[in-house]
Structures are given as structure tokens and as C-alpha cells.
Design a protein around this motif. Structure first.
Motif, PDB file in Angstrom:
ATOM      1  N   TRP A 253      -1.402   6.982  35.868  1.00  0.00           N
ATOM      2  CA  TRP A 253      -2.262   8.263  35.883  1.00  0.00           C
ATOM      3  C   TRP A 253      -2.632   8.973  37.159  1.00  0.00           C
ATOM      4  N   VAL A 254      -2.391   8.454  38.313  1.00  0.00           N
ATOM      5  CA  VAL A 254      -2.928   8.798  39.631  1.00  0.00           C
ATOM      6  C   VAL A 254      -2.063   9.872  39.937  1.00  0.00           C
ATOM      7  N   THR A 255      -0.640  10.271  39.588  1.00  0.00           N
ATOM      8  CA  THR A 255       0.066  11.243  39.765  1.00  0.00           C
ATOM      9  C   THR A 255       0.911  11.890  38.631  1.00  0.00           C
ATOM     10  N   GLY A 256       0.468  11.630  37.432  1.00  0.00           N
ATOM     11  CA  GLY A 256       0.972  12.060  36.274  1.00  0.00           C
ATOM     12  C   GLY A 256       2.554  11.922  36.083  1.00  0.00           C
ATOM     13  N   ASP A 257       3.201  10.939  36.422  1.00  0.00           N
ATOM     14  CA  ASP A 257       4.512  10.966  36.619  1.00  0.00           C
ATOM     15  C   ASP A 257       5.162  10.481  35.470  1.00  0.00           C
ATOM     16  N   THR A 258       6.494  10.000  35.224  1.00  0.00           N
ATOM     17  CA  THR A 258       7.243   9.305  34.137  1.00  0.00           C
ATOM     18  C   THR A 258       7.278   7.910  34.852  1.00  0.00           C
ATOM     19  N   TRP A 259       6.805   6.871  33.866  1.00  0.00           N
ATOM     20  CA  TRP A 259       6.765   5.420  34.672  1.00  0.00           C
ATOM     21  C   TRP A 259       8.219   4.691  34.175  1.00  0.00           C
ATOM     22  N   TYR A 260       8.805   4.405  35.414  1.00  0.00           N
ATOM     23  CA  TYR A 260      10.148   3.715  35.176  1.00  0.00           C
ATOM     24  C   TYR A 260       9.962   2.217  35.678  1.00  0.00           C
ATOM     25  N   PRO A 261      10.345   1.104  35.029  1.00  0.00           N
ATOM     26  CA  PRO A 261      10.327   0.089  35.796  1.00  0.00           C
ATOM     27  C   PRO A 261      10.898  -0.087  37.201  1.00  0.00           C
ATOM     28  N   ALA A 262      10.316  -1.168  37.875  1.00  0.00           N
ATOM     29  CA  ALA A 262      10.424  -1.220  39.300  1.00  0.00           C
ATOM     30  C   ALA A 262      12.132  -1.298  39.488  1.00  0.00           C
ATOM     31  N   PRO A 263      12.884  -2.135  38.972  1.00  0.00           N
ATOM     32  CA  PRO A 263      14.122  -2.076  39.213  1.00  0.00           C
ATOM     33  C   PRO A 263      14.881  -0.645  39.191  1.00  0.00           C
ATOM     34  N   ASP A 264      14.485   0.190  38.514  1.00  0.00           N
ATOM     35  CA  ASP A 264      15.029   1.535  38.023  1.00  0.00           C
ATOM     36  C   ASP A 264      14.618   2.232  39.296  1.00  0.00           C
ATOM     37  N   VAL A 265      13.204   2.173  39.740  1.00  0.00           N
ATOM     38  CA  VAL A 265      12.465   3.025  40.780  1.00  0.00           C
ATOM     39  C   VAL A 265      13.213   2.362  42.223  1.00  0.00           C
TER      40      VAL A 265
ATOM     41  N   ALA B  49       1.508  -5.308  34.410  1.00  0.00           N
ATOM     42  CA  ALA B  49       1.517  -6.403  33.284  1.00  0.00           C
ATOM     43  C   ALA B  49       0.369  -7.317  33.201  1.00  0.00           C
ATOM     44  N   CYS B  50      -0.183  -7.816  34.297  1.00  0.00           N
ATOM     45  CA  CYS B  50      -1.398  -8.854  34.142  1.00  0.00           C
ATOM     46  C   CYS B  50      -2.655  -7.813  33.642  1.00  0.00           C
ATOM     47  N   TRP B  51      -2.763  -6.632  34.001  1.00  0.00           N
ATOM     48  CA  TRP B  51      -3.735  -5.730  33.703  1.00  0.00           C
ATOM     49  C   TRP B  51      -3.814  -5.715  32.238  1.00  0.00           C
ATOM     50  N   ALA B  52      -2.583  -5.234  31.621  1.00  0.00           N
ATOM     51  CA  ALA B  52      -2.512  -4.989  30.449  1.00  0.00           C
ATOM     52  C   ALA B  52      -2.810  -6.359  29.566  1.00  0.00           C
ATOM     53  N   ALA B  53      -2.313  -7.403  30.018  1.00  0.00           N
ATOM     54  CA  ALA B  53      -2.831  -8.773  29.325  1.00  0.00           C
ATOM     55  C   ALA B  53      -4.308  -8.877  29.282  1.00  0.00           C
ATOM     56  N   GLU B  54      -4.916  -8.650  30.256  1.00  0.00           N
ATOM     57  CA  GLU B  54      -6.118  -8.985  30.572  1.00  0.00           C
ATOM     58  C   GLU B  54      -7.289  -7.686  29.837  1.00  0.00           C
TER      59      GLU B  54
ATOM     60  N   GLU C 231      -3.031   4.601  31.645  1.00  0.00           N
ATOM     61  CA  GLU C 231      -4.049   5.526  32.054  1.00  0.00           C
ATOM     62  C   GLU C 231      -5.595   5.009  32.215  1.00  0.00           C
ATOM     63  N   ASP C 232      -5.574   3.922  32.486  1.00  0.00           N
ATOM     64  CA  ASP C 232      -6.838   3.018  32.725  1.00  0.00           C
ATOM     65  C   ASP C 232      -7.378   3.455  34.409  1.00  0.00           C
ATOM     66  N   ARG C 233      -8.353   4.230  34.328  1.00  0.00           N
ATOM     67  CA  ARG C 233      -8.677   4.740  35.588  1.00  0.00           C
ATOM     68  C   ARG C 233      -9.396   3.611  36.538  1.00  0.00           C
ATOM     69  N   ARG C 234      -9.619   2.312  35.863  1.00  0.00           N
ATOM     70  CA  ARG C 234     -10.144   1.245  36.764  1.00  0.00           C
ATOM     71  C   ARG C 234      -8.980   0.518  37.534  1.00  0.00           C
ATOM     72  N   LEU C 235      -7.569   1.089  37.155  1.00  0.00           N
ATOM     73  CA  LEU C 235      -6.473   0.565  37.896  1.00  0.00           C
ATOM     74  C   LEU C 235      -5.910   1.640  38.631  1.00  0.00           C
ATOM     75  N   GLU C 236      -5.919   1.688  39.998  1.00  0.00           N
ATOM     76  CA  GLU C 236      -5.491   2.894  40.711  1.00  0.00           C
ATOM     77  C   GLU C 236      -4.485   2.526  41.607  1.00  0.00           C
ATOM     78  N   VAL C 237      -4.615   1.763  42.743  1.00  0.00           N
ATOM     79  CA  VAL C 237      -3.792   1.185  43.619  1.00  0.00           C
ATOM     80  C   VAL C 237      -3.389  -0.164  43.208  1.00  0.00           C
ATOM     81  N   THR C 238      -2.097  -0.233  43.085  1.00  0.00           N
ATOM     82  CA  THR C 238      -1.558  -1.720  42.661  1.00  0.00           C
ATOM     83  C   THR C 238      -1.371  -2.646  44.046  1.00  0.00           C
ATOM     84  N   GLY C 239      -0.952  -1.859  45.121  1.00  0.00           N
ATOM     85  CA  GLY C 239      -0.791  -2.647  45.998  1.00  0.00           C
ATOM     86  C   GLY C 239      -0.538  -1.701  47.219  1.00  0.00           C
ATOM     87  N   TRP C 240      -0.799  -2.540  48.518  1.00  0.00           N
ATOM     88  CA  TRP C 240      -1.084  -1.803  49.804  1.00  0.00           C
ATOM     89  C   TRP C 240      -0.515  -2.750  50.909  1.00  0.00           C
TER      90      TRP C 240
END
Length: 270
Positions: free
Chosen positions: A164-176, A221-226, A234-243
Motif C-alpha cells: 500500500w505504501v507505493t501502490g505497486d504490483t506485488w511480486y514474490p521475493a524471488p521474482d523481485v 506472511a506472518c502478519w497475514a496469519a496473525e 492494504e493494512d496501514r499498520r504494516l508499513e516498513v517490513t525491514g531496514w
């Protein structure tokens, strides 16, 4: 010289960053000493390129952030700089700079993307049935990595974000990860040294970017499970996943030591 910004009213709810949640493994920097010598050599060459771009700007009293903001007057938070982004029509790479997060020591950050025309064959977005439409087909665009900058125009970190932060198309990590090598801005707008520097950062910090993207998917994946029943993307509570912190000068010095020799930087001694 430092660069200041003027706050504007927030355009979208930013929410919390999901601190304190359990689930995904901790994000740790890659072990550079474990990388093969050819990878270290390629990273070192990119690091030397990045340092050279910083050198020629500093020699003229300029810096990387100043290059992207020049000619645009007052710097407002949330605005894109330059206003219509930077795009390379041959590589389909794109980026813009802006500020909003209020992270300690950060002035703003570059968001980087690859559009559909430059993507490798065989990549595909994740299956999704949410209410928010994603760019698709020829309009598909993948967010790669964000580069955090301080007020002196120096890189201080790399980070990954939720969709949601940039409104992009979400591809799995191996593809990115397959897209990372495709990012290149090979023209002089808005700045030739800045474009060369940002392109080099993708080679210098390739292992860091891979780690961030793999960790991103674990966090999502963990956030979705929880949070069942919520659209995680689209969950605004999850923005930055790692730094991950970076320091180009220090990281290049370490690469020189690991690669077993010091490369003479272009322009040194002049």
C-alpha cells in the motif's frame, strides 16, 4: 550543507509499523565474508563507482539529495521529486525521492521500481482478491527497494515496504530479486552522477537487498496469519517490513579488505 523540508498534511494514513509482533525471523545483514570472490569483486567495483559519484559532487559543493531537489523550490513532505519521477525508457527503471517517515537521522528516501516492460520472463504477481485494484498488464510496476538518506545527502539505510505504501504490483521475493539486476538509469536527468550512483547501489548492496526482500515476504506472511480476515497488503499498520543500515565509505573499505586488495578509484590522485 544540510537540506530541510516543510511538512504538509499527510495524504494517506501511515499507521504503526507492527512493532512487537512475533513470527518472522530477525533481519540480519548478509555475511560478506561468506560470499565468493567474484561477487565481492563486482560489489567493490560498484562501490568504487558510487564513491566516485559522491566525490565529483562534493568537489563542487553538491550532494546526492541536492541533485534530485534542485530547481524545485521548497521541499514539501509527501511530494515526489522530481514531480513526474525519473524513468528510463530503455530499462523501464523508475525512481523518485520524498520524505514522510520521521525516522531518526533520515531526511528522505528514494523509492525504486521496475515497470513491466523491463521485467524478466516468467514473473507473475501473487494471487490476490482484495478490493484495492493493482496495476496490471503493461501497467504493472514492482517496487524494489527504498534507499534512506540523511540531511547531508548520504545513504544511511535500505528498507522494504508493504504494497500500500507505493501502490505497486506485488511480486514474490524471488521474482523481485530477479528484477534487481535490471534496475539502471542510463541518462542525465535530473543528474548524471545521481543516476550513476543509484544504479551502482543496486550492485554494491545486492546481498542486502535480497535479504530485505526475502524477509519482507516472511513478515507479510506472518502478519497475514496473525490478522485473519484483513487484506495484509492494504493494512496501514504494516508499513516498513525491514531496514538495514549502510555506510558506503565503510562498506567499500571492508570490501577492499575482503577482496584482497585496494582498487585505485577513478580520478584518485588528480
Amino acid at each position: 550543507m544540510t537540506i530541510s523540508s516543510v511538512p504538509r498534511k499527510e495524504k494517506a494514513s501511515r499507521g504503526s509499523k507492527g512493532k512487537g509482533r512475533a513470527g518472522p525471523p530477525p533481519l540480519t545483514p548478509p555475511d560478506l565474508a561468506a560470499l565468493p570472490r567474484p561477487a565481492l569483486t563486482a560489489m567493490l567495483a560498484a562501490g568504487e563507482e558510487a564513491l566516485e559519484c559522491q566525490r565529483v559532487l562534493a568537489k563542487g559543493g553538491l550532494n546526492l539529495v541536492g541533485e534530485v531537489l534542485k530547481g524545485h523550490g521548497t521541499f514539501y513532505e509527501y511530494e515526489h521529486y522530481p514531480p513526474n519521477d525519473v524513468f528510463d525508457g530503455e530499462t523501464f527503471s523508475q525512481y523518485y525521492y520524498h520524505a514522510h517517515r520521521g525516522v531518526a537521522g533520515e531526511h528522505g528516501h528514494f523509492h525504486t521500481f521496475l515497470r513491466s516492460g523491463g521485467m524478466p520472463l516468467g514473473v507473475a504477481p501473487v494471487a490476490h482478491e482484495g478490493e484495492e485494484p493493482w496495476p496490471s498488464g503493461s501497467e504493472a510496476i514492482a517496487h524494489l527497494i527504498a534507499v534512506s538518506m540523511d540531511a547531508y545527502g548520504r545513504a544511511i539505510g535500505l528498507f522494504a515496504v508493504n504494497r500500500w505504501v507505493t501502490g505497486d504490483t506485488w511480486y514474490p521475493a524471488p521474482d523481485v530479486i530477479r528484477m534487481l539486476d535490471r534496475f539502471a538509469i542510463d541518462h542525465a536527468y535530473p543528474s548524471w552522477p545521481l543516476n550513476r550512483w543509484l544504479t551502482a547501489m543496486f550492485r554494491l548492496y545486492r546481498p542486502h537487498m535480497e535479504a530485505l526482500l526475502r524477509h519482507r515476504d516472511q513478515v507479510v506472511a506472518c502478519w497475514a496469519a496473525e490478522h485473519p480476515g484483513q487484506d495484509v497488503y492494504e493494512d496501514r499498520r504494516l508499513e516498513v517490513t525491514g531496514w538495514l543500515p549502510v555506510d558506503v565509505e565503510q562498506d567499500v573499505a571492508r570490501l577492499r579488505a575482503l577482496a584482497g586488495g585496494v582498487r585505485r578509484r577513478a580520478g584518485a590522485g588528480r
